[in-house]
Design an enzyme around this catalytic site. Sequence first.
Site, PDB file in Angstrom:
ATOM      1  N   ARG A  23       0.830  -1.213   0.000  1.00 27.06           N
ATOM      2  CA  ARG A  23       0.000   0.000   0.000  1.00 27.06           C
ATOM      3  C   ARG A  23       0.863   1.261   0.000  1.00 27.06           C
ATOM      4  O   ARG A  23       0.512   2.275   0.595  1.00 27.06           O
ATOM      5  CB  ARG A  23      -0.968   0.009   1.187  1.00 27.06           C
ATOM      6  CG  ARG A  23      -1.808  -1.262   1.305  1.00 27.06           C
ATOM      7  CD  ARG A  23      -2.537  -1.607   0.023  1.00 27.06           C
ATOM      8  NE  ARG A  23      -3.308  -2.864   0.150  1.00 27.06           N
ATOM      9  CZ  ARG A  23      -3.894  -3.484  -0.871  1.00 27.06           C
ATOM     10  NH1 ARG A  23      -3.779  -2.992  -2.098  1.00 27.06           N
ATOM     11  NH2 ARG A  23      -4.578  -4.585  -0.675  1.00 27.06           N
ATOM     12  N   ASN A  45       2.686  -7.455   7.950  1.00 24.92           N
ATOM     13  CA  ASN A  45       2.767  -8.816   7.421  1.00 24.92           C
ATOM     14  C   ASN A  45       4.246  -9.191   7.461  1.00 24.92           C
ATOM     15  O   ASN A  45       4.971  -9.060   6.489  1.00 24.92           O
ATOM     16  CB  ASN A  45       2.205  -8.888   6.006  1.00 24.92           C
ATOM     17  CG  ASN A  45       0.710  -8.612   5.987  1.00 24.92           C
ATOM     18  OD1 ASN A  45      -0.019  -9.023   6.881  1.00 24.92           O
ATOM     19  ND2 ASN A  45       0.244  -7.902   4.978  1.00 24.92           N
ATOM     20  N   LYS A  56       0.951  -8.305  14.162  1.00 26.18           N
ATOM     21  CA  LYS A  56      -0.293  -8.671  13.498  1.00 26.18           C
ATOM     22  C   LYS A  56      -0.401 -10.187  13.601  1.00 26.18           C
ATOM     23  O   LYS A  56       0.428 -10.909  13.038  1.00 26.18           O
ATOM     24  CB  LYS A  56      -0.285  -8.225  12.029  1.00 26.18           C
ATOM     25  CG  LYS A  56      -1.521  -8.644  11.236  1.00 26.18           C
ATOM     26  CD  LYS A  56      -1.431  -8.147   9.790  1.00 26.18           C
ATOM     27  CE  LYS A  56      -2.650  -8.563   8.978  1.00 26.18           C
ATOM     28  NZ  LYS A  56      -2.588  -8.074   7.581  1.00 26.18           N
ATOM     29  N   GLU A 112      -5.802 -12.289   8.494  1.00 29.37           N
ATOM     30  CA  GLU A 112      -5.466 -12.399   7.070  1.00 29.37           C
ATOM     31  C   GLU A 112      -4.338 -13.398   6.823  1.00 29.37           C
ATOM     32  O   GLU A 112      -3.419 -13.168   6.046  1.00 29.37           O
ATOM     33  CB  GLU A 112      -5.103 -11.026   6.505  1.00 29.37           C
ATOM     34  CG  GLU A 112      -6.249 -10.032   6.580  1.00 29.37           C
ATOM     35  CD  GLU A 112      -5.932  -8.685   5.969  1.00 29.37           C
ATOM     36  OE1 GLU A 112      -6.828  -8.100   5.342  1.00 29.37           O
ATOM     37  OE2 GLU A 112      -4.781  -8.218   6.133  1.00 29.37           O
ATOM     38  N   ARG A 136      -2.050  -5.574  17.299  1.00 25.64           N
ATOM     39  CA  ARG A 136      -3.104  -5.042  16.442  1.00 25.64           C
ATOM     40  C   ARG A 136      -4.427  -5.773  16.654  1.00 25.64           C
ATOM     41  O   ARG A 136      -4.467  -6.993  16.774  1.00 25.64           O
ATOM     42  CB  ARG A 136      -2.707  -5.138  14.962  1.00 25.64           C
ATOM     43  CG  ARG A 136      -1.542  -4.252  14.591  1.00 25.64           C
ATOM     44  CD  ARG A 136      -1.170  -4.410  13.130  1.00 25.64           C
ATOM     45  NE  ARG A 136      -1.895  -3.499  12.261  1.00 25.64           N
ATOM     46  CZ  ARG A 136      -2.565  -3.873  11.179  1.00 25.64           C
ATOM     47  NH1 ARG A 136      -2.670  -5.151  10.864  1.00 25.64           N
ATOM     48  NH2 ARG A 136      -3.154  -2.985  10.401  1.00 25.64           N
ATOM     49  N   ARG A 138     -18.513  -8.617   9.728  1.00 28.36           N
ATOM     50  CA  ARG A 138     -17.077  -8.394   9.905  1.00 28.36           C
ATOM     51  C   ARG A 138     -16.806  -7.190  10.796  1.00 28.36           C
ATOM     52  O   ARG A 138     -15.822  -7.176  11.557  1.00 28.36           O
ATOM     53  CB  ARG A 138     -16.402  -8.202   8.547  1.00 28.36           C
ATOM     54  CG  ARG A 138     -14.941  -7.774   8.659  1.00 28.36           C
ATOM     55  CD  ARG A 138     -14.234  -7.781   7.334  1.00 28.36           C
ATOM     56  NE  ARG A 138     -13.098  -6.883   7.339  1.00 28.36           N
ATOM     57  CZ  ARG A 138     -12.296  -6.689   6.299  1.00 28.36           C
ATOM     58  NH1 ARG A 138     -12.524  -7.328   5.166  1.00 28.36           N
ATOM     59  NH2 ARG A 138     -11.282  -5.853   6.375  1.00 28.36           N
ATOM     60  N   ASP A 141     -11.814  -1.124   7.594  1.00 32.85           N
ATOM     61  CA  ASP A 141     -10.427  -1.113   7.106  1.00 32.85           C
ATOM     62  C   ASP A 141     -10.102   0.192   6.391  1.00 32.85           C
ATOM     63  O   ASP A 141      -9.958   0.204   5.162  1.00 32.85           O
ATOM     64  CB  ASP A 141     -10.192  -2.299   6.165  1.00 32.85           C
ATOM     65  CG  ASP A 141      -8.727  -2.444   5.760  1.00 32.85           C
ATOM     66  OD1 ASP A 141      -7.871  -1.811   6.397  1.00 32.85           O
ATOM     67  OD2 ASP A 141      -8.452  -3.188   4.806  1.00 32.85           O
ATOM     68  N   GLU A 162      -4.828   3.612  15.247  1.00 32.12           N
ATOM     69  CA  GLU A 162      -4.061   3.373  14.023  1.00 32.12           C
ATOM     70  C   GLU A 162      -4.756   4.098  12.876  1.00 32.12           C
ATOM     71  O   GLU A 162      -5.895   3.786  12.522  1.00 32.12           O
ATOM     72  CB  GLU A 162      -3.968   1.871  13.722  1.00 32.12           C
ATOM     73  CG  GLU A 162      -3.178   1.562  12.456  1.00 32.12           C
ATOM     74  CD  GLU A 162      -3.075   0.080  12.157  1.00 32.12           C
ATOM     75  OE1 GLU A 162      -2.580  -0.277  11.070  1.00 32.12           O
ATOM     76  OE2 GLU A 162      -3.489  -0.742  13.003  1.00 32.12           O
ATOM     77  N   GLU A 213      -4.768   4.112   0.764  1.00 32.12           N
ATOM     78  CA  GLU A 213      -5.098   2.821   0.160  1.00 32.12           C
ATOM     79  C   GLU A 213      -6.461   2.833  -0.516  1.00 32.12           C
ATOM     80  O   GLU A 213      -6.639   2.248  -1.580  1.00 32.12           O
ATOM     81  CB  GLU A 213      -5.056   1.732   1.231  1.00 32.12           C
ATOM     82  CG  GLU A 213      -5.422   0.352   0.733  1.00 32.12           C
ATOM     83  CD  GLU A 213      -5.370  -0.697   1.826  1.00 32.12           C
ATOM     84  OE1 GLU A 213      -5.779  -1.838   1.557  1.00 32.12           O
ATOM     85  OE2 GLU A 213      -4.920  -0.372   2.947  1.00 32.12           O
ATOM     86  N   HIS A 272     -16.370  -0.175   1.096  1.00 27.62           N
ATOM     87  CA  HIS A 272     -15.781  -1.383   0.500  1.00 27.62           C
ATOM     88  C   HIS A 272     -16.320  -1.635  -0.908  1.00 27.62           C
ATOM     89  O   HIS A 272     -16.647  -2.760  -1.280  1.00 27.62           O
ATOM     90  CB  HIS A 272     -16.039  -2.599   1.387  1.00 27.62           C
ATOM     91  CG  HIS A 272     -14.948  -3.641   1.311  1.00 27.62           C
ATOM     92  ND1 HIS A 272     -14.802  -4.479   0.230  1.00 27.62           N
ATOM     93  CD2 HIS A 272     -13.962  -3.973   2.164  1.00 27.62           C
ATOM     94  CE1 HIS A 272     -13.785  -5.292   0.426  1.00 27.62           C
ATOM     95  NE2 HIS A 272     -13.245  -4.995   1.598  1.00 27.62           N
TER      96      HIS A 272
END
Length: 758
Positions: free
Chosen positions: A222, A264, A341, A345, A378, A390, A419, A441, A447, A575
């Site tokens: 991102r 990640n 994290k 995901e 997180r 969600r 998100d 955060e 993004e 989204h």
Amino acid sequence: MRCATVSSASAGRSSASALPPRRVRRHGSSVGALLGLVAVLGCLLSLPAARGEDGYRLWLRYDPVVDPAVRQAYVEALGEIVIAEPTGPEMPAATLAAARDELVHGLRGLLGTDVPVRPTATAPGALLVGTTANAALLALVTETDLRAAGPEGYIVRQVKVDGRSRILLLANHEVGVLYGAFALLRHLQLGEPLTGLNLVSAPRIQRRLLNHWDNLNRTVERGYAGQSLWDWFILPDYLSPRYRDYARACASLGLNGTVLTNVNANALVLTPAYLEKVAALAGVFRPYGIRVYLTARFSAPKEIGGLPTADPLDAGVKRWWRAKVDEIYRHVPDFGGFLVKANSEGQPGPQDYGRNHADGANLLADVLAPHNGVVIWRAFVYDANVPDDRAKQAYTEFRPLDGQFRDNVIVQVKNGPIDFMPREPFHPLFGAMPRTPLCAELQITQEYLGGAANLAFLAPMWSEVLTADTQAAGPGSTVGRVVDGSFDLHGISMIAGVANLGSDRNWTGHPLAQANWYAFGRLAWDHTLPPAAIANEWTRLTYGNAPAVVAPLTRMLLESREAVVNYEMPLGLHHLMAEGHHYGPGPWVDHLPRADWNSVYYHRADAQGIGFDRSANGSNGVAQYATPVAQLWGDPARCPDEFLLWFHHLPWDHRMRSGRTLWDEICLHYQLGVDTVRAWLPLWAGVQDRVDAERWAHVDALLRRQEQDARTWRDACILYFQTFARRPIPNGVEQPEHHLEYYKAIQLRYVPGDPSAK
């Protein structure tokens, strides 16, 4: 041809105007150096007098003060810099030297003359700089001032010493001197008077971090401004001057921490070879008050430690992490801690072993505690096997764990429950975990707001969240007070921003995206600052104080976030973006393996209406908020328009406050977004003669691109939703340029920052 090439490169380096290096190595003969200098000067003299500006200097431009009277007043008041010697324990030299260098460099640029640094004042006008370790400076302030400044704040004030006017820059600690130096230079850049000067300021939040989603191969998830700033392959052997300029820019905003690696995570960053590289960066950042943090991959004991498990309750795993943390602190004695994290995901985590988030966080907290390190855990989690809404899942997982985390654990919560959408209600965890410090955060990189191709000034978005009242304990329980610790009286507080930085010469890709880095830093220091004041301040620092530039550019900044909301996801829609890259529209996305990765999961458009029902009649997500908030948002007659379709599925003919139907209102919002962007083009054209050609042309091209993007979003979304609404496009909305299948067939490849791009 060779001469022109050398000249162009030299001009580009000169435009950076970064601090000069402290040491210069000279190689070769003096004759050769002289001949080379003559050749370069000859080429430079052949260049046009006007030179473009590439944006490298950010808001630290330090160009000469335009008004001669103001400049002369500054010269008379700041004729010398006096660095006061401590009368007690010696303060760290590196941070004080950074403050001194910035003052010397900044005043030289602003005043057009060198300002000498002396041990004592010999001229009528002098700048007295130091900490309260100097008894003479300490006598010039009160105990109230010192308490207000705190451990990181500063006092910048006009004072009388022996009947002479001086400017005092004083702090309790050396890092406050550094922050005060930047504050004084900012004051001068804005052309503000020194008469009656009295700046006393301290940060409201203790840990103010940038999160870099940077990978070890220099890609940036991102990220839209080039490669990662960190050249891991060359480190630690070569330290780019850019690292120091990054630290200067962060320190100028009061940012005091940086997470170097992607959430990640890659466990390799914890290996000895990479810890040497991390230590090298930490050494550059340390004088500027910036501590480094790393992302920890939860499965590291297996991946790089050779253990059969990463179970947080396993004794061997605990020993491994203790030894690893001790090793990190041998390399970086002021290491800040880990950002994690986990079980999100596809990332490994404690749930892989039947444990919970507190078990995982506390494992790391226990081994960091002896070093005064922290764990930032997180709360961005959602489970494909859980059929619930969600938006509810993070609250469901974390709320029962309140009070189970160690004192040095901070739970990092995104501003909204999905998100980083263009607009979301504040996350329901804010106000719901009173026994756990929560970090907000925020995402600086855009993004879901057009990346570095679209203008979207995000201070209004962040301020909207930080000033939102959670009503957790009655009125006044704002998100900002939860985050800064003043509401729940925690001893630790933090705010984090996902950085929008990269190797592009101007740092952020879009020249105006620098304003988001700046705005995050200013709000991290003081989350009560008005977005309009921040926009005005950044514009003047970066493009000059001329009202003919400041007024239109500030207007564009302040309109931009709402414009993007309108042409992308108005009235609480969310989204709707294309899969993978998230750059363009994709409200039709319905084929991805997880329901909550698909746009249709969120807008739920059908023949009856549109919107996600989170009221008591639907998922009841609204019940995760305090009763006054839940009652407001859960009632479609009272719910604010901006959250209407977030919380309610309503008929296409639902009557809005405007008197229009919901269908017409959606269409008109999409058109308003296009119209707002379109109106910026003549505004920007009007400043062409007042802005350097290079930055003006770059922004102009991107604004034209944004107008095209806005039309694409409008047309694609209206055409798609029209297949359900089966109503005509209302008057005042332009007809789409193409048919729906045209927009559905658009395939963008190699979009920057897309982790799925191959």
